[in-house]
Scaffold this active site. Structure first.
Site, PDB file in Angstrom:
ATOM      1  N   ASN A 145       2.362  18.965 -26.526  1.00 59.85           N
ATOM      2  CA  ASN A 145       3.015  20.333 -26.229  1.00 59.85           C
ATOM      3  C   ASN A 145       4.396  20.132 -25.588  1.00 59.85           C
ATOM      4  OD1 ASN A 145       0.770  22.057 -27.164  1.00 59.85           O
ATOM      5  ND2 ASN A 145      -0.388  21.154 -25.407  1.00 59.85           N
TER       6      ASN A 145
ATOM      7  N   GLU B 214      14.056  11.592 -31.873  1.00 54.02           N
ATOM      8  CA  GLU B 214      15.148  11.490 -30.723  1.00 54.02           C
ATOM      9  C   GLU B 214      16.059  12.521 -30.458  1.00 54.02           C
ATOM     10  OE1 GLU B 214      16.396   7.105 -30.040  1.00 54.02           O
ATOM     11  OE2 GLU B 214      15.038   6.584 -31.278  1.00 54.02           O
TER      12      GLU B 214
ATOM     13  N   GLU C 146       4.653  14.537 -25.901  1.00 51.23           N
ATOM     14  CA  GLU C 146       3.470  15.001 -25.781  1.00 51.23           C
ATOM     15  C   GLU C 146       3.230  15.854 -26.834  1.00 51.23           C
ATOM     16  OE1 GLU C 146       2.312  15.883 -21.777  1.00 51.23           O
ATOM     17  OE2 GLU C 146       3.179  13.942 -20.995  1.00 51.23           O
TER      18      GLU C 146
ATOM     19  N   GLY D 290       7.880  18.348 -26.501  1.00 47.74           N
ATOM     20  CA  GLY D 290       8.781  17.450 -27.291  1.00 47.74           C
ATOM     21  C   GLY D 290      10.375  17.581 -26.678  1.00 47.74           C
TER      22      GLY D 290
ATOM     23  N   TRP E  21       3.473  10.963 -31.537  1.00 44.63           N
ATOM     24  CA  TRP E  21       4.592  10.668 -32.087  1.00 44.63           C
ATOM     25  C   TRP E  21       5.194   9.505 -31.574  1.00 44.63           C
ATOM     26  CZ3 TRP E  21       3.748  13.468 -36.217  1.00 44.63           C
ATOM     27  CH2 TRP E  21       3.448  14.684 -36.307  1.00 44.63           C
TER      28      TRP E  21
END
Length: 382
Positions: free
Chosen positions: A129, A363, A127, A131, A156
């Site tokens: 805010n 990732e 999101e 990660g 993202w």
């Protein structure tokens, strides 16, 4: 059996390489410049079984293992990191999440479409805010009878616009509760679910990255993957396999940059001889080759453990961390070997340079990989 396996791997390697050179290579820079996501290409990839490499044959997949999967990603990424990234995200995130945690009805409904390339999959965890700090997610689902009403934003997200279906992680419990997150399968076109901004990126430009926006999106409880509250635990297991994907992607980019460098160093002459004959260049090539060999061994080891259903958290994090970092180093050295030509878009190494950086971020950043590795080391030492 081992000989047959090696022969099979060689055939898959050749098939992926031939496809990439025929269907991807001529358009690499055109797609990159335009940030064009070539949806039709993925239908062709599906026909070869590359969109469902790990999916069992009963669901329309190839029924192969991680060694074959690593090979497919690597060969595609040697030609174009963007397409390699999209194939990796489709296989290891959305498709694999449904394969690992879906019930029979969910698997029968979605896996054949995803494995064939008819549908493209997306996976939503990050999101604006949150990660690395995923347990603070603000995208929430509130129960309303047999439905859940979802509100919030994901960003993202690979295939955020073109994906036909997304596996989305949303909060159904308390903040910071590892059992307060649930995974939902959400089809594109569901009321209240739409795509947002498409990102204008440094590299991986032909792999689409966009927002997912949920505005009172009603999802039936039958679309939950596993049980309510299991989403975060599922996501961590999915990322274990996903890190092998990024390691393979990094390996392909590194090999592409290295092979271009070897070829150029033998053709480019200065002071009356090929620059490969100068120690400054030949030692760079030696370092590049050694780093690639080490990265491949780590990646293949992680794949072998995954194929045997062994715990792979530490090994996949090591493979992803090392392979992604050396991809950046090798792409940097490749530009140096090419000199001024390497800085232009007429030669391939500037794109490897731009694409490689994402591998150290997506990732799980390199810093997060080191956190995972160190935790596993300390856990094992007790």
């Amino acid at each position: 059996m081992e000989v047959m396996s090696l022969n099979s791997l060689a055939l898959i390697k050749q098939s992926a390489s031939d496809f990439a050179n025929l269907h991807i290579h001529p358009y690499v820079m055109e797609w990159d410049e335009a940030q064009h996501f070539p949806v039709d290409l993925f239908r062709k990839l599906g026909e070869l079984g590359f969109m469902g490499v790990l999916v069992p044959e009963i669901y329309g997949g190839s029924g192969l293992g991680y060694q074959e999967y690593i090979t497919v990603i690597e060969e595609i990424a040697k030609v174009c990191g963007s397409i390699g990234l999209s194939v990796a995200a489709h296989n290891s995130l959305c498709t694999n999440h449904i394969l690992m945690f879906g019930n029979e009805e969910q698997k029968s409904t979605y896996l054949p479409r995803l494995a064939s390339g008819e549908w493209i999959g997306a996976w939503g965890l990050t999101e604006p805010n949150t990660g690395s700090d995923a347990m603070r997610m603000k995208c929430v689902a509130e129960k309303d009878g047999d439905y859940y009403v979802i509100n919030g934003t994901k960003n993202w997200i690979t295939h955020g616009k073109s994906g036909n279906v997304a596996v989305v992680l949303v909060r159904t419990g308390d903040l910071l509760d590892s059992h307060g997150i649930t995974a939902f399968i959400i089809e594109h076109g569901t009321p209240g679910f739409k795509s947002g901004k498409k990102e204008n990126k440094l590299g991986m430009r032909a792999s689409e990255t966009a927002e997912l926006i949920f505005d009172n999106c009603r999802i039936h409880k039958s679309q939950i993957l596993g049980q309510v509250g299991e989403g975060f635990i599922q996501a961590m297991k999915i990322l274990d396999g996903g890190r092998i994907s990024i390691a393979a992607l990094s390996l392909g980019i590194a090999k592409g940059a290295y092979e271009a460098s070897v070829k150029y160093a033998q053709e480019r002459e200065q002071f009356g001889k090929p620059i490969a004959h100068f120690q400054a260049i030949s030692f760079k090539l030696a370092d590049m080759a050694t780093k690639i060999e080490a990265a491949e061994l780590l990646t293949r080891q992680a794949g072998e453990l995954k194929d045997r259903n062994k715990k792979v958290t530490k090994q996949s994090a090591m493979a992803k961390y090392y392979a992604s970092e050396i991809a950046v180093q090798i792409a940097t050295d490749a530009i140096q070997i090419f000199g001024g030509y390497g800085y232009t878009k007429d030669y391939p190494v500037e794109k490897y340079y731009r694409d490689a950086k994402l591998c150290t971020i997506g990732e799980g950043t390199s810093e997060i990989q080191k956190l995972v590795i160190s935790r596993e080391i300390l856990r094992e030492s007790k």
